[in-house]
Design an enzyme around this catalytic site. Structure first.
Site, PDB file in Angstrom:
ATOM      1  N   ASP A  50      12.069 -21.535  15.391  1.00 21.60           N
ATOM      2  CA  ASP A  50      11.832 -22.720  14.388  1.00 21.60           C
ATOM      3  C   ASP A  50      13.128 -22.543  13.368  1.00 21.60           C
ATOM      4  O   ASP A  50      13.752 -21.556  13.156  1.00 21.60           O
ATOM      5  CB  ASP A  50      10.584 -22.850  13.558  1.00 21.60           C
ATOM      6  CG  ASP A  50       9.690 -23.317  14.805  1.00 21.60           C
ATOM      7  OD1 ASP A  50       9.899 -23.867  15.797  1.00 21.60           O
ATOM      8  OD2 ASP A  50       8.426 -23.108  14.389  1.00 21.60           O
ATOM      9  N   LYS A  72      13.743 -28.702  13.781  1.00 21.91           N
ATOM     10  CA  LYS A  72      14.536 -29.940  13.167  1.00 21.91           C
ATOM     11  C   LYS A  72      15.965 -29.156  12.643  1.00 21.91           C
ATOM     12  O   LYS A  72      16.102 -28.189  12.066  1.00 21.91           O
ATOM     13  CB  LYS A  72      13.972 -30.600  11.868  1.00 21.91           C
ATOM     14  CG  LYS A  72      12.923 -31.343  12.163  1.00 21.91           C
ATOM     15  CD  LYS A  72      12.318 -31.987  10.947  1.00 21.91           C
ATOM     16  CE  LYS A  72      11.219 -32.902  11.566  1.00 21.91           C
ATOM     17  NZ  LYS A  72      10.163 -33.172  10.513  1.00 21.91           N
ATOM     18  N   MET A 185       4.427 -28.081   2.309  1.00 22.74           N
ATOM     19  CA  MET A 185       5.034 -29.268   2.508  1.00 22.74           C
ATOM     20  C   MET A 185       4.670 -30.482   1.471  1.00 22.74           C
ATOM     21  O   MET A 185       4.332 -31.521   1.990  1.00 22.74           O
ATOM     22  CB  MET A 185       4.784 -29.641   4.062  1.00 22.74           C
ATOM     23  CG  MET A 185       5.365 -28.827   5.190  1.00 22.74           C
ATOM     24  SD  MET A 185       4.566 -29.247   6.706  1.00 22.74           S
ATOM     25  CE  MET A 185       3.049 -28.431   6.727  1.00 22.74           C
TER      26      MET A 185
HETATM   27  C1  LIG Z   1       5.525 -26.491   8.916  1.00 27.46           C
HETATM   28  S1  LIG Z   1       5.134 -25.439   7.527  1.00 27.46           S
HETATM   29  C2  LIG Z   1       5.033 -23.847   8.263  1.00 27.46           C
HETATM   30  C3  LIG Z   1       4.391 -22.896   7.747  1.00 27.46           C
HETATM   31  C4  LIG Z   1       4.416 -21.635   8.171  1.00 27.46           C
HETATM   32  N1  LIG Z   1       3.951 -21.208   9.598  1.00 27.46           N
HETATM   33  C5  LIG Z   1       3.719 -20.384   7.091  1.00 27.46           C
HETATM   34  O1  LIG Z   1       2.834 -19.935   7.618  1.00 27.46           O
HETATM   35  O2  LIG Z   1       4.444 -19.909   5.970  1.00 27.46           O
HETATM   36  C6  LIG Z   1       6.713 -25.289   6.649  1.00 27.46           C
HETATM   37  C7  LIG Z   1       6.289 -25.264   5.129  1.00 27.46           C
HETATM   38  O3  LIG Z   1       5.741 -23.923   4.997  1.00 27.46           O
HETATM   39  C8  LIG Z   1       6.432 -23.626   3.557  1.00 27.46           C
HETATM   40  N2  LIG Z   1       7.351 -22.555   3.758  1.00 27.46           N
HETATM   41  C9  LIG Z   1       7.835 -21.964   4.895  1.00 27.46           C
HETATM   42  N3  LIG Z   1       8.641 -20.810   4.334  1.00 27.46           N
HETATM   43  C10 LIG Z   1       8.834 -21.094   3.034  1.00 27.46           C
HETATM   44  C11 LIG Z   1       9.567 -20.231   2.124  1.00 27.46           C
HETATM   45  N4  LIG Z   1      10.427 -19.319   2.519  1.00 27.46           N
HETATM   46  N5  LIG Z   1       9.461 -20.437   0.974  1.00 27.46           N
HETATM   47  C12 LIG Z   1       8.682 -21.470   0.367  1.00 27.46           C
HETATM   48  N6  LIG Z   1       8.018 -22.277   1.490  1.00 27.46           N
HETATM   49  C13 LIG Z   1       8.095 -22.000   2.644  1.00 27.46           C
HETATM   50  C14 LIG Z   1       7.004 -24.783   2.894  1.00 27.46           C
HETATM   51  O4  LIG Z   1       5.943 -25.782   2.214  1.00 27.46           O
HETATM   52  C15 LIG Z   1       7.395 -25.555   4.113  1.00 27.46           C
HETATM   53  O5  LIG Z   1       7.721 -27.160   4.019  1.00 27.46           O
END
Ligand SMILES: C[S@@+](CC[C@H](N)C(=O)[O-])C[C@H]1O[C@@H](n2cnc3c(N)ncnc32)[C@H](O)[C@@H]1O
Length: 268
Positions: A50, A72, A185
């Protein structure tokens, strides 16, 4: 590598041809990968990843492994979920070792459950390897304890985005619990979510944190009261990916940092 580490690695599950490993890559920092994820990277024939998987993590993949992007890019819509699962099934049926690598934990707002179900229905052998979810990593890296005795007994992990098929979300009910909220998100809708939480009973001055790009070199942290956090995040140009923490646990950060700064190396 110590003998104990070599032995631990040698006793991990075999990554067999024709199998899919649905694997969490953690929030970005390669130091937060699990040994299972590292083994998957080292042995995969193809890595289907991803957008949120950090390039430094992908660089740990076997040099000969194919890399396929399934997320994306540049504002273009992501491939349909059905298309991704069809691809995983096809690669596995070709006898490849398929590493399906997702940011954070694969089953935390990551559609890992949906992909596992599709693989199971197709009779493709798979395993699910947990990863450190960004919602917890972001807090801990920012010196915000997810739980703290006397402050909270629960933590609410919630997405700020809803699909077309979802019923309207009851933010008032969340606010009424009084427990801290970790929002994934949520940056785009933060203004309306904060307003709904205040309407539901949270004090406007409830401390909130926006942690963008947690654990990555571009990490940024904003601490602000709930009624101002959305406007300040916008004014300061905060961008996704971001985790938003709301509740009294956020206030513990200031004290922790002030005290830890007197102890070298305690807080990075
Ligand atoms: C589709 S979700 C995936 C979440 C992922 N599976 C997890 O467990 O962290 C995507 C969201 O995860 C959060 N996210 C993922 N990586 C991040 C990071 N390094 N820093 C801050 N937020 C993060 C944000 O809110 C982002 O919009």
């Amino acid at each position: 590598m110590t003998d104990a580490l070599k032995s631990a690695m040698a006793h991990l599950a075999l990554f067999e041809p024709g199998h899919v490993w649905l694997t969490g890559a953690g929030p970005g920092d390669p130091g937060l990968l699990t040994l299972h994820a590292l083994k998957g990277l080292a042995e995969a024939d193809v890595i289907v990843h991803d957008a949120l998987v950090d390039p430094r993590v992908l660089a740990l993949g076997r040099p000969g492994a194919a890399r396929e992007f399934a997320g994306k890019r540049g504002g273009k819509p992501s491939p349909a979920q059905a298309e991704i699962t069809r691809r995983l099934i096809a690669l596995a049926r070709e006898g490849k070792r398929v590493l399906r690598l997702k940011g954070g934990d694969p089953c935390m707002f990551g559609r890992g459950g949906e992909e596992a179900l599709a693989l199971a229905r197709a009779g493709v052998p798979f395993r699910i390897i947990p990863g450190i979810t960004s919602g917890l990593a972001a807090l801990t890296m920012a010196s915000i304890p997810a739980t703290f005795r006397g402050v909270n007994r629960a933590l609410i992990l919630v997405t700020g985005q809803s699909g077309e098929e979802d019923a309207p979300f009851d933010w008032t009910a969340l606010a009424r619990t009084g427990e801290p909220i970790v929002l994934y998100m949520g940056l785009r809708n933060l203004d309306s979510i904060a307003a709904a939480l205040i309407e539901g009973g949270l004090a406007p001055h409830t401390p909130a944190a926006v942690i963008a790009s947690a654990t990555l070199p571009a990490e940024r942290i904003l601490i602000s009261p709930l009624d101002r956090v959305a406007a300040e995040a916008t004014a300061l140009g905060f961008e996704s990916p971001a985790i938003i923490a709301i509740g009294e646990i956020v206030a513990l950060r200031a004290e922790l940092i002030a005290l830890a700064s007197r102890v070298p190396d305690l807080v990075a």
